[in-house]
Every structure is written in structure tokens, then in C-alpha cells.
Scaffold this motif. Structure first.
Motif, PDB file in Angstrom:
ATOM      1  N   ALA A  53       6.481 -18.580  -2.514  1.00  0.00           N
ATOM      2  CA  ALA A  53       5.474 -19.621  -2.242  1.00  0.00           C
ATOM      3  C   ALA A  53       4.065 -19.038  -2.253  1.00  0.00           C
ATOM      4  N   ALA A  54       3.904 -17.808  -1.762  1.00  0.00           N
ATOM      5  CA  ALA A  54       2.600 -17.163  -1.722  1.00  0.00           C
ATOM      6  C   ALA A  54       2.823 -15.667  -1.792  1.00  0.00           C
ATOM      7  N   THR A  55       1.946 -14.955  -2.486  1.00  0.00           N
ATOM      8  CA  THR A  55       2.171 -13.517  -2.655  1.00  0.00           C
ATOM      9  C   THR A  55       1.803 -12.716  -1.420  1.00  0.00           C
ATOM     10  N   LEU A  56       0.887 -13.235  -0.604  1.00  0.00           N
ATOM     11  CA  LEU A  56       0.541 -12.565   0.647  1.00  0.00           C
ATOM     12  C   LEU A  56       1.248 -13.297   1.779  1.00  0.00           C
ATOM     13  N   VAL A  57       2.092 -12.577   2.449  1.00  0.00           N
ATOM     14  CA  VAL A  57       2.924 -13.177   3.486  1.00  0.00           C
ATOM     15  C   VAL A  57       2.520 -12.609   4.845  1.00  0.00           C
ATOM     16  N   LYS A  58       2.267 -13.492   5.771  1.00  0.00           N
ATOM     17  CA  LYS A  58       1.927 -13.052   7.130  1.00  0.00           C
ATOM     18  C   LYS A  58       3.153 -13.186   8.020  1.00  0.00           C
ATOM     19  N   GLY A  59       3.341 -12.183   8.862  1.00  0.00           N
ATOM     20  CA  GLY A  59       4.491 -12.202   9.745  1.00  0.00           C
ATOM     21  C   GLY A  59       4.081 -12.135  11.202  1.00  0.00           C
ATOM     22  N   ILE A  60       5.037 -11.757  12.010  1.00  0.00           N
ATOM     23  CA  ILE A  60       4.764 -11.670  13.441  1.00  0.00           C
ATOM     24  C   ILE A  60       4.071 -10.353  13.777  1.00  0.00           C
ATOM     25  N   ASN A  61       3.465 -10.313  14.943  1.00  0.00           N
ATOM     26  CA  ASN A  61       2.848  -9.090  15.478  1.00  0.00           C
ATOM     27  C   ASN A  61       1.770  -8.500  14.581  1.00  0.00           C
ATOM     28  N   GLY A  62       1.111  -9.331  13.782  1.00  0.00           N
ATOM     29  CA  GLY A  62      -0.001  -8.863  12.978  1.00  0.00           C
ATOM     30  C   GLY A  62       0.373  -8.182  11.672  1.00  0.00           C
ATOM     31  N   PHE A  63       1.645  -8.158  11.348  1.00  0.00           N
ATOM     32  CA  PHE A  63       2.082  -7.553  10.093  1.00  0.00           C
ATOM     33  C   PHE A  63       1.928  -8.529   8.937  1.00  0.00           C
ATOM     34  N   GLU A  64       1.701  -7.976   7.758  1.00  0.00           N
ATOM     35  CA  GLU A  64       1.709  -8.769   6.550  1.00  0.00           C
ATOM     36  C   GLU A  64       2.216  -7.917   5.391  1.00  0.00           C
ATOM     37  N   ALA A  65       2.602  -8.590   4.328  1.00  0.00           N
ATOM     38  CA  ALA A  65       3.098  -7.890   3.149  1.00  0.00           C
ATOM     39  C   ALA A  65       2.642  -8.640   1.917  1.00  0.00           C
ATOM     40  N   GLU A  66       2.367  -7.892   0.868  1.00  0.00           N
ATOM     41  CA  GLU A  66       1.918  -8.494  -0.366  1.00  0.00           C
ATOM     42  C   GLU A  66       2.919  -8.227  -1.477  1.00  0.00           C
ATOM     43  N   SER A  70       3.444  -6.868 -10.675  1.00  0.00           N
ATOM     44  CA  SER A  70       3.077  -5.844 -11.656  1.00  0.00           C
ATOM     45  C   SER A  70       3.502  -4.446 -11.199  1.00  0.00           C
ATOM     46  N   GLU A  71       3.585  -4.263  -9.873  1.00  0.00           N
ATOM     47  CA  GLU A  71       3.966  -2.966  -9.327  1.00  0.00           C
ATOM     48  C   GLU A  71       5.388  -2.981  -8.764  1.00  0.00           C
ATOM     49  N   THR A  72       6.042  -4.103  -8.843  1.00  0.00           N
ATOM     50  CA  THR A  72       7.362  -4.318  -8.217  1.00  0.00           C
ATOM     51  C   THR A  72       7.383  -3.778  -6.797  1.00  0.00           C
ATOM     52  N   SER A  73       6.365  -4.158  -6.034  1.00  0.00           N
ATOM     53  CA  SER A  73       6.245  -3.645  -4.675  1.00  0.00           C
ATOM     54  C   SER A  73       6.127  -4.782  -3.666  1.00  0.00           C
ATOM     55  N   PHE A  74       6.482  -4.461  -2.451  1.00  0.00           N
ATOM     56  CA  PHE A  74       6.387  -5.404  -1.325  1.00  0.00           C
ATOM     57  C   PHE A  74       6.103  -4.575  -0.084  1.00  0.00           C
ATOM     58  N   HIS A  75       4.924  -3.961  -0.059  1.00  0.00           N
ATOM     59  CA  HIS A  75       4.568  -3.045   1.020  1.00  0.00           C
ATOM     60  C   HIS A  75       4.181  -3.808   2.289  1.00  0.00           C
ATOM     61  N   LEU A  76       4.537  -3.247   3.406  1.00  0.00           N
ATOM     62  CA  LEU A  76       4.237  -3.835   4.715  1.00  0.00           C
ATOM     63  C   LEU A  76       3.002  -3.157   5.294  1.00  0.00           C
ATOM     64  N   THR A  77       2.067  -3.941   5.792  1.00  0.00           N
ATOM     65  CA  THR A  77       0.837  -3.379   6.331  1.00  0.00           C
ATOM     66  C   THR A  77       0.476  -4.025   7.662  1.00  0.00           C
ATOM     67  N   LYS A  78      -0.333  -3.277   8.404  1.00  0.00           N
ATOM     68  CA  LYS A  78      -0.919  -3.804   9.630  1.00  0.00           C
ATOM     69  C   LYS A  78      -2.247  -3.080   9.813  1.00  0.00           C
ATOM     70  N   PRO A  79      -3.313  -3.805  10.125  1.00  0.00           N
ATOM     71  CA  PRO A  79      -4.636  -3.166  10.173  1.00  0.00           C
ATOM     72  C   PRO A  79      -4.769  -2.119  11.273  1.00  0.00           C
ATOM     73  N   SER A  80      -4.090  -2.346  12.395  1.00  0.00           N
ATOM     74  CA  SER A  80      -4.299  -1.474  13.544  1.00  0.00           C
ATOM     75  C   SER A  80      -2.982  -1.311  14.295  1.00  0.00           C
ATOM     76  N   ALA A  81      -2.466  -0.095  14.318  1.00  0.00           N
ATOM     77  CA  ALA A  81      -1.163   0.147  14.938  1.00  0.00           C
ATOM     78  C   ALA A  81      -1.261   0.123  16.455  1.00  0.00           C
ATOM     79  N   HIS A  82      -0.194  -0.371  17.045  1.00  0.00           N
ATOM     80  CA  HIS A  82      -0.063  -0.380  18.498  1.00  0.00           C
ATOM     81  C   HIS A  82       1.162   0.437  18.866  1.00  0.00           C
ATOM     82  N   MET A  83       1.139   0.992  20.056  1.00  0.00           N
ATOM     83  CA  MET A  83       2.270   1.822  20.488  1.00  0.00           C
ATOM     84  C   MET A  83       3.590   1.057  20.385  1.00  0.00           C
TER      85      MET A  83
END
Lengths: 112, 118
Positions: A53-66, A70-83
Motif C-alpha cells: 500500500a505504501a513503501t514507507l511503513v510506520k510501526g510501533i515504538n517509533g520504528f519504520e521501514a522502507e 530497486s535494492e530489494t531491501s526492507f531495512h528497519l530504522t529508528k531515529p533515536s535508540a532507547h534502552m
């Protein structure tokens, strides 16, 4: 058949710094993809899912994945890590109709 | 219940004994899965139940492993004549949908049953 490869078995970041957990997929068609998280001695919890439905997916706890075809990738990111983000993360794809195939997992350590 | 419930949470047994692991899925979920999580092996699919259909047993590692689901709800995974290599965490998951990961197909996992075979 669809499969996923998690490129890092361990990732260590400092609290407050960005998180990047890498996942590549192999598929001849547009896949469904998921990220699950497993905290120590806990069950797996769905973080987010991509279903085209959308290439940028937002999840819980501030995580998102794109999803990047073209790169066959689905990397998980978060701007600021928490313990509390310290856990094992799994990239997942459906296998046929009836089950999910889990990547080998990436253990995220967050240093104070 | 509120989530997927598994029991026992921990089981220590002697090699050669039989064990039973129980899974109580979320009420109304028609699909139920068993996975095994071993150190260094990742998550391994074992068996899948969907409604009243014949289960998909393609992931069971040997004929010592069996599972049943009574009344479309509670499931029991039985391991006969346990071996040390059976030591793992056995995870149960349930979902609403027929297609894993599809609409309504999000899997909800229990906290697992940790089996240790001495």
C-alpha cells in the motif's frame, strides 16, 4: 519462493543515536514483508508490515521501514535508540499460503 | 483470553521421556501455528492448523513429533522419546486469516515453552 536475509547478526548503538537493521528479500513478485521484535524471554511482537500500500511503513515504538524494490531491501530504522529497544529483530516473509519464514535475526544492543 | 497462552513456560525432562506442550490461542482465531526456536537455528516452522482443514505437518522434524487441535481451539504439541536436540523454545502463534501475513493474517505469538532435555 520468497526469502529474506538479515545482513547483521548483531548491531550495537548508543542510546539516542539512529538504528539501522538491514534486510534484503528475494522474490520475483511484490512481496509482503514484516518486522517482528522479540524481547528477552518474551514472545514475538509485530513491529510493522509492508503489503504494497505504501513503501514507507510506520510501526510501533517509533520504528519504520522502507520498501525499496530497486535494492530489494526492507531495512528497519529508528531515529533515536532507547534502552528499551534492546531485543532481537526478525525480518519475515510469507512462505506460500500457510507460514512465515523468519530471517536469522539481528540482536540489537543499546549502550547507555 | 487476551493473548496466546502457552504452558508450561519451562519444562525440564530426561532423554527418552514424552512431553506435551499446550497452546491456547486468541479466541476466534482460526489459524494456529507451532514454531521452534533453537539457539543458532533461528525460527523453524513445525505445523499449521486452519479451521477444520487437515493440518500442514510439513515442518515436523520427525515422527516423534505430533500435534492436535481440539475443537478448533486449544492445541497440544507432543514430543515422544525426547532427545537432547529437541531442547528449544516452542512458540505457538494464532491468527484470524487463512493467508499468513495477508489481510487478517498477522500472527500473534505466545511467550513460548522452553524445553530442556537432559
Amino acid at each position: 519462493a520468497q526469502s529474506v536475509t538479515q545482513l547483521d547478526s548483531h548491531v550495537s548503538v548508543s542510546e539516542g543515536t539512529p538504528v539501522l537493521l538491514r534486510c534484503n528479500y528475494s522474490s520475483s513478485y511484490s512481496p509482503s514483508l514484516f518486522w517482528y521484535v522479540q524481547h528477552p524471554n518474551k514472545g514475538l511482537q509485530l513491529l510493522l508490515k509492508y503489503t504494497s500500500a505504501a513503501t514507507l511503513v510506520k510501526g510501533i515504538n517509533g520504528f519504520e521501514a522502507e520498501f525499496k524494490k530497486s535494492e530489494t531491501s526492507f531495512h528497519l530504522t529508528k531515529p533515536s535508540a532507547h534502552m528499551s529497544d534492546a531485543a532481537e529483530y526478525f525480518c519475515v516473509s510469507p512462505t506460500g499460503r500457510r507460514a512465515l519464514t523468519f530471517g536469522s535475526g539481528t540482536r540489537l544492543q543499546v549502550q547507555p | 483470553g487476551a493473548g496466546v497462552s502457552q504452558s508450561p513456560s519451562n519444562k525440564v525432562t530426561e532423554k527418552g521421556k514424552d512431553v506435551e506442550l499446550r497452546c491456547d490461542p486468541i479466541s476466534g482465531h482460526t489459524a494456529l501455528y507451532w514454531y521452534r526456536q533453537s539457539l543458532g537455528q533461528g525460527l523453524e516452522f513445525l505445523i499449521y492448523f486452519q479451521g477444520n482443514s487437515a493440518p500442514d505437518k510439513s515442518g515436523l522434524p520427525s515422527d516423534r513429533f505430533s500435534a492436535e487441535r481440539t475443537g478448533g481451539s486449544v492445541s497440544t504439541l507432543t514430543i515422544q522419546r525426547t532427545q537432547q536436540e529437541d531442547s528449544a523454545v516452542y512458540l505457538c502463534a494464532s491468527s484470524l486469516g487463512r493467508l499468513a501475513g495477508g489481510p487478517g493474517g498477522e500472527l500473534f505469538f505466545g511467550e513460548g515453552s522452553r524445553l530442556t532435555v537432559l
